[in-house]
Design a protein around this motif. Structure first.
Motif, PDB file in Angstrom:
ATOM      1  N   ALA A  75     -12.518   5.557   4.513  1.00 33.65           N
ATOM      2  CA  ALA A  75     -12.004   4.201   4.717  1.00 33.65           C
ATOM      3  C   ALA A  75     -11.244   3.770   3.682  1.00 33.65           C
ATOM      4  CB  ALA A  75     -13.193   3.317   4.969  1.00 33.65           C
ATOM      5  N   MET A  76     -10.324   2.630   4.027  1.00 39.28           N
ATOM      6  CA  MET A  76      -9.723   1.835   2.963  1.00 39.28           C
ATOM      7  C   MET A  76     -10.647   0.855   2.673  1.00 39.28           C
ATOM      8  SD  MET A  76      -6.240  -0.003   3.425  1.00 39.28           S
ATOM      9  CE  MET A  76      -5.551  -1.323   2.366  1.00 39.28           C
ATOM     10  N   LEU A  77     -11.182   0.556   1.461  1.00 43.67           N
ATOM     11  CA  LEU A  77     -11.962  -0.089   1.065  1.00 43.67           C
ATOM     12  C   LEU A  77     -11.449  -1.541   0.685  1.00 43.67           C
ATOM     13  CD1 LEU A  77     -14.417   2.045  -1.489  1.00 43.67           C
ATOM     14  CD2 LEU A  77     -14.461   1.749   0.952  1.00 43.67           C
ATOM     15  N   GLU A  78     -10.241  -1.329   0.030  1.00 40.50           N
ATOM     16  CA  GLU A  78      -9.418  -2.623  -0.203  1.00 40.50           C
ATOM     17  C   GLU A  78      -8.045  -1.822  -0.499  1.00 40.50           C
ATOM     18  OE1 GLU A  78     -11.309  -4.660  -3.266  1.00 40.50           O
ATOM     19  OE2 GLU A  78     -10.774  -3.313  -5.023  1.00 40.50           O
ATOM     20  N   ILE A  79      -7.129  -2.843  -0.910  1.00 42.41           N
ATOM     21  CA  ILE A  79      -5.765  -2.227  -1.305  1.00 42.41           C
ATOM     22  C   ILE A  79      -5.980  -1.468  -2.568  1.00 42.41           C
ATOM     23  CG2 ILE A  79      -3.527  -2.841  -2.356  1.00 42.41           C
ATOM     24  CD1 ILE A  79      -3.172  -5.073  -0.350  1.00 42.41           C
TER      25      ILE A  79
ATOM     26  N   ALA B 177      -9.004  18.562  14.721  1.00 39.69           N
ATOM     27  CA  ALA B 177      -8.191  18.769  13.645  1.00 39.69           C
ATOM     28  C   ALA B 177      -7.598  17.181  13.106  1.00 39.69           C
ATOM     29  CB  ALA B 177      -7.102  19.608  13.876  1.00 39.69           C
ATOM     30  N   LEU B 178      -7.211  17.024  11.920  1.00 37.11           N
ATOM     31  CA  LEU B 178      -6.992  15.931  11.288  1.00 37.11           C
ATOM     32  C   LEU B 178      -5.790  15.876  10.470  1.00 37.11           C
ATOM     33  CD1 LEU B 178     -10.289  14.361  10.720  1.00 37.11           C
ATOM     34  CD2 LEU B 178      -8.999  13.565  12.670  1.00 37.11           C
ATOM     35  N   ALA B 179      -4.798  14.866  10.371  1.00 37.78           N
ATOM     36  CA  ALA B 179      -3.746  14.925   9.144  1.00 37.78           C
ATOM     37  C   ALA B 179      -3.682  13.419   8.591  1.00 37.78           C
ATOM     38  CB  ALA B 179      -2.312  15.493  10.003  1.00 37.78           C
ATOM     39  N   PRO B 180      -3.501  13.673   7.455  1.00 42.74           N
ATOM     40  CA  PRO B 180      -3.262  12.077   6.906  1.00 42.74           C
ATOM     41  C   PRO B 180      -1.595  11.934   6.978  1.00 42.74           C
ATOM     42  CG  PRO B 180      -3.542  13.821   5.118  1.00 42.74           C
ATOM     43  CD  PRO B 180      -3.703  14.501   6.443  1.00 42.74           C
ATOM     44  N   CYS B 181      -1.279  10.707   7.001  1.00 43.09           N
ATOM     45  CA  CYS B 181       0.107  10.300   7.237  1.00 43.09           C
ATOM     46  C   CYS B 181       0.668   9.506   6.048  1.00 43.09           C
ATOM     47  CB  CYS B 181       0.392   9.385   8.438  1.00 43.09           C
ATOM     48  SG  CYS B 181       1.933   8.959   8.763  1.00 43.09           S
ATOM     49  N   THR B 182       2.020   9.719   5.597  1.00 46.04           N
ATOM     50  CA  THR B 182       2.474   8.816   4.572  1.00 46.04           C
ATOM     51  C   THR B 182       2.267   7.395   4.793  1.00 46.04           C
ATOM     52  OG1 THR B 182       4.380  10.500   4.100  1.00 46.04           O
ATOM     53  CG2 THR B 182       4.533   8.423   3.081  1.00 46.04           C
ATOM     54  N   SER B 183       2.111   7.187   6.117  1.00 48.26           N
ATOM     55  CA  SER B 183       1.839   5.695   6.504  1.00 48.26           C
ATOM     56  C   SER B 183       0.505   5.109   6.000  1.00 48.26           C
ATOM     57  CB  SER B 183       1.902   5.304   7.996  1.00 48.26           C
ATOM     58  OG  SER B 183       3.242   5.473   8.333  1.00 48.26           O
ATOM     59  N   ASP B 184      -0.607   6.114   5.885  1.00 56.33           N
ATOM     60  CA  ASP B 184      -1.970   5.716   5.106  1.00 56.33           C
ATOM     61  C   ASP B 184      -1.564   5.489   3.817  1.00 56.33           C
ATOM     62  OD1 ASP B 184      -3.654   6.407   7.569  1.00 56.33           O
ATOM     63  OD2 ASP B 184      -3.134   8.370   7.243  1.00 56.33           O
ATOM     64  N   VAL B 185      -0.914   6.172   3.199  1.00 56.04           N
ATOM     65  CA  VAL B 185      -0.498   5.948   1.798  1.00 56.04           C
ATOM     66  C   VAL B 185       0.122   4.669   1.397  1.00 56.04           C
ATOM     67  CG1 VAL B 185       0.801   6.794  -0.152  1.00 56.04           C
ATOM     68  CG2 VAL B 185      -0.236   8.509   1.147  1.00 56.04           C
ATOM     69  N   HIS B 186       1.041   4.251   2.196  1.00 54.60           N
ATOM     70  CA  HIS B 186       1.896   2.972   2.197  1.00 54.60           C
ATOM     71  C   HIS B 186       0.576   1.893   2.427  1.00 54.60           C
ATOM     72  CE1 HIS B 186       5.969   4.224   2.098  1.00 54.60           C
ATOM     73  NE2 HIS B 186       5.942   4.844   3.528  1.00 54.60           N
TER      74      HIS B 186
ATOM     75  N   LEU C 198      -9.704   5.185   8.120  1.00 49.79           N
ATOM     76  CA  LEU C 198      -8.163   5.541   8.084  1.00 49.79           C
ATOM     77  C   LEU C 198      -7.829   6.533   9.227  1.00 49.79           C
ATOM     78  CD1 LEU C 198      -7.614   5.660   3.985  1.00 49.79           C
ATOM     79  CD2 LEU C 198      -6.369   3.928   5.546  1.00 49.79           C
ATOM     80  N   GLY C 199      -6.761   7.071   9.088  1.00 46.55           N
ATOM     81  CA  GLY C 199      -6.153   8.170  10.096  1.00 46.55           C
ATOM     82  C   GLY C 199      -5.727   7.676  11.311  1.00 46.55           C
ATOM     83  N   HIS C 200      -4.577   8.227  11.899  1.00 43.77           N
ATOM     84  CA  HIS C 200      -4.030   8.078  13.315  1.00 43.77           C
ATOM     85  C   HIS C 200      -3.558   9.356  13.826  1.00 43.77           C
ATOM     86  CE1 HIS C 200      -1.088   6.580  10.472  1.00 43.77           C
ATOM     87  NE2 HIS C 200      -0.349   7.334  11.017  1.00 43.77           N
ATOM     88  N   GLU C 201      -3.926  10.526  13.249  1.00 46.07           N
ATOM     89  CA  GLU C 201      -3.417  11.963  13.770  1.00 46.07           C
ATOM     90  C   GLU C 201      -4.492  12.724  14.033  1.00 46.07           C
ATOM     91  OE1 GLU C 201       0.006  13.399  11.270  1.00 46.07           O
ATOM     92  OE2 GLU C 201       0.541  11.183  10.682  1.00 46.07           O
ATOM     93  N   ALA C 202      -4.774  13.106  15.127  1.00 48.04           N
ATOM     94  CA  ALA C 202      -6.066  13.901  15.380  1.00 48.04           C
ATOM     95  C   ALA C 202      -5.797  14.653  16.899  1.00 48.04           C
ATOM     96  CB  ALA C 202      -7.117  12.820  15.695  1.00 48.04           C
TER      97      ALA C 202
ATOM     98  N   GLY D 240       1.719  -3.637  17.759  1.00 51.20           N
ATOM     99  CA  GLY D 240       0.495  -3.939  18.403  1.00 51.20           C
ATOM    100  C   GLY D 240      -0.219  -2.549  18.942  1.00 51.20           C
ATOM    101  N   GLY D 241       0.684  -1.697  19.354  1.00 48.51           N
ATOM    102  CA  GLY D 241       0.202  -0.272  20.037  1.00 48.51           C
ATOM    103  C   GLY D 241      -0.350   0.532  18.926  1.00 48.51           C
ATOM    104  N   TRP D 242      -0.210   0.268  17.787  1.00 51.49           N
ATOM    105  CA  TRP D 242      -0.724   0.994  16.582  1.00 51.49           C
ATOM    106  C   TRP D 242      -2.040   0.401  16.159  1.00 51.49           C
ATOM    107  CZ3 TRP D 242       1.291   0.272  10.829  1.00 51.49           C
ATOM    108  CH2 TRP D 242       0.389   1.214  10.060  1.00 51.49           C
ATOM    109  N   LYS D 243      -3.075   0.925  16.753  1.00 44.12           N
ATOM    110  CA  LYS D 243      -4.461   0.411  16.421  1.00 44.12           C
ATOM    111  C   LYS D 243      -5.157   1.069  15.350  1.00 44.12           C
ATOM    112  CE  LYS D 243      -5.273  -1.186  21.418  1.00 44.12           C
ATOM    113  NZ  LYS D 243      -4.091  -1.610  21.654  1.00 44.12           N
ATOM    114  N   PHE D 244      -5.327   2.267  15.684  1.00 46.80           N
ATOM    115  CA  PHE D 244      -5.971   3.388  14.677  1.00 46.80           C
ATOM    116  C   PHE D 244      -5.437   2.826  13.354  1.00 46.80           C
ATOM    117  CE2 PHE D 244      -6.234   6.588  18.182  1.00 46.80           C
ATOM    118  CZ  PHE D 244      -7.597   6.166  18.633  1.00 46.80           C
ATOM    119  N   SER D 245      -6.415   2.836  12.334  1.00 46.60           N
ATOM    120  CA  SER D 245      -6.167   2.600  10.970  1.00 46.60           C
ATOM    121  C   SER D 245      -5.004   1.425  10.329  1.00 46.60           C
ATOM    122  CB  SER D 245      -5.357   3.751  10.209  1.00 46.60           C
ATOM    123  OG  SER D 245      -4.222   4.361  10.736  1.00 46.60           O
ATOM    124  N   ASN D 246      -4.868   0.571  11.491  1.00 46.88           N
ATOM    125  CA  ASN D 246      -4.145  -0.656  11.287  1.00 46.88           C
ATOM    126  C   ASN D 246      -5.153  -1.984  11.518  1.00 46.88           C
ATOM    127  OD1 ASN D 246      -2.232  -2.830  11.289  1.00 46.88           O
ATOM    128  ND2 ASN D 246      -1.109  -2.114  12.974  1.00 46.88           N
TER     129      ASN D 246
END
Ligand code: NDP
Ligand code: ZN
Length: 355
Positions: A5-9, A33-42, A57-61, A108-114
């Motif tokens: 998880a993202m605990l805080e910024i 299978a999972l992949a991290p995204c540069t968006s998770d980094v931002h 976190l995470g939205h690629e699965a 709004g369609g981006w729910k996971f990790s948003n």
């Protein structure tokens, strides 16, 4: 259940959460299978969408269906599925207008990790399973399949929005996995010359494989000037922005010819106030009148999109697994994979975790 998880910024960590509940049209899925995204980094390290606390976190699965609601027709426990990064509410007004990724407000369609727990948990919830899951085709590798939910969908959208005509010249600024997918998309849309802008050697090789005809190193000179020099001063018909900082539109508009499309798929980081702005080159933009048109978009989601991307891959039009440069085995490796995405070593394109 456990989740990363993202605990805080600025901070991530493993947390325990209740297993998600589900409604009659929803599903609970376990990751395959999972992949991290540069968006998770931002999101985590730049606080690009503001503060979040204990958000998985995470939205690629890719996943295996664990449970389904009573009204789900086409999926059952045990089915192997592609889970789109974007899971719209398909009955909404925005979806009917043709913008499902923007349901319930911008992004709004981006729910996971948003605003909802993402896919980096032992289980995750998928709304409207019949509309937001797709069957993983028999014979598709996990390394290839996990690129569909976001990388291929976003990169191809970059090419779609760029309105590429046969033989058109295209510049793709940024050749991480998103830009590389945009290059593959531009080639499939019939582009002639394709300029790929980036420096990481692994990415340069895949860019050529996917259809880049010219490699531009943005560290060795002004990007737009290099592209204009190679096009007899004209500039290109389309620019797809898939990397760079807040001033990348300066390069994009200066590299584009009049009567072009600048198709942005970049996620611009930092700042949540009206005072946080992005510069445009006034003169090169023809004082706002040069027909250099800016398009933007969030990754398209949903079932049909995933099924169509799967067709592209299953019929050999492109091989997304070339982007999986770092493959980890085991759910516990997720943290390492995400930190690798943050560090971006020179030999990295995309880390993948096979659960
Ligand atoms: P990467 O960080 O892997 O790639 C970024 C690329 O940009 C690299 O090739 C890098 O070059 C290049 N770059 C950096 N600075 C410049 C510059 N000044 N000029 C030109 N190129 C530059 O990112 P990803 O491919 O993973 O993601 C790209 C973007 O897409 C991110 O912002 C991400 O958040 C966003 N995104 C957006 C989505 C959407 O729905 N719109 C969905 C998913 C992601 P080098 O080779 O030197 O490293
Ligand atoms: Zn993403």
């Amino acid at each position: 259940m456990k989740g990363l998880a993202m605990l805080e910024i600025g901070e991530i960590g493993w947390i325990e959460k209740e297993r998600p509940t589900y409604g009659p049209r929803d599903a609970i899925v376990k990751p395959l299978a999972l992949a991290p995204c540069t968006s998770d980094v931002h999101t985590v390290w730049e606080g690009a969408i503001g503060e979040r606390h204990d958000l998985i976190l995470g939205h690629e699965a890719l996943g295996v269906v664990d449970e389904v609601g009573s009204e789900v027709r086409d999926f059952k426990p045990g089915d192997r599925v592609i889970v789109p990064a974007i899971t719209p509410d398909w009955e909404t007004e925005a979806a009917q207008r043709g913008y499902p990724s923007q349901t319930g407000g911008p992004l709004g369609g981006w729910k996971f990790s948003n605003f909802k727990d993402g896919v980096f948990g032992e289980f995750f919830h998928v709304n409207l399973a019949d509309y937001n899951l797709a069957h993983l085709p028999e014979g598709m590798s996990l390394e290839a399949g996990v690129m569909l939910p976001d990388m291929l969908s976003t990169g191809f959208m970059g090419a779609e929005n760029a309105k590429i005509e046969f033989g058109a010249s295209v510049a793709v600024l940024g050749i991480g996995p998103v830009g590389l997918s945009a290059i593959a998309g531009a080639k499939l849309r019939g582009a002639g010359r394709i300029f790929a802008v980036g420096t990481r050697p692994a990415a340069v090789n895949v860019a050529k494989e996917y259809g880049a005809t010219d490699i531009i190193n943005y560290k060795e000179g002004d990007t737009a000037e290099q592209i204009r020099n190679k096009t007899g001063g004209a500039g290109v018909d389309a620019v797809i922005i898939a990397g760079g900082g807040p001033d990348i539109l300066m390069d994009a508009i200066r590299a584009a010819r009049p009567g072009s499309v600048i198709s942005n798929i970049n996620y611009f980081g930092q700042g949540m106030g009206d005072e946080d702005t992005i510069p445009l080159p006034r003169v090169a933009w023809g004082f706002g009148m040069a027909d250099k048109n800016i398009m933007t978009g969030l990754c398209p989601g949903g079932r049909v999109r995933m099924e169509r991307l799967a067709e592209v891959v299953m019929h050999g039009r492109m091989d997304p697994s070339l982007m999986a440069t770092h493959v980890f085995k085991g759910f516990d490796k997720l943290e390492e994979a995400l930190l690798l995405m943050k560090e971006k070593p020179r030999d990295l394109i995309k880390p993948v975790v096979i659960v």
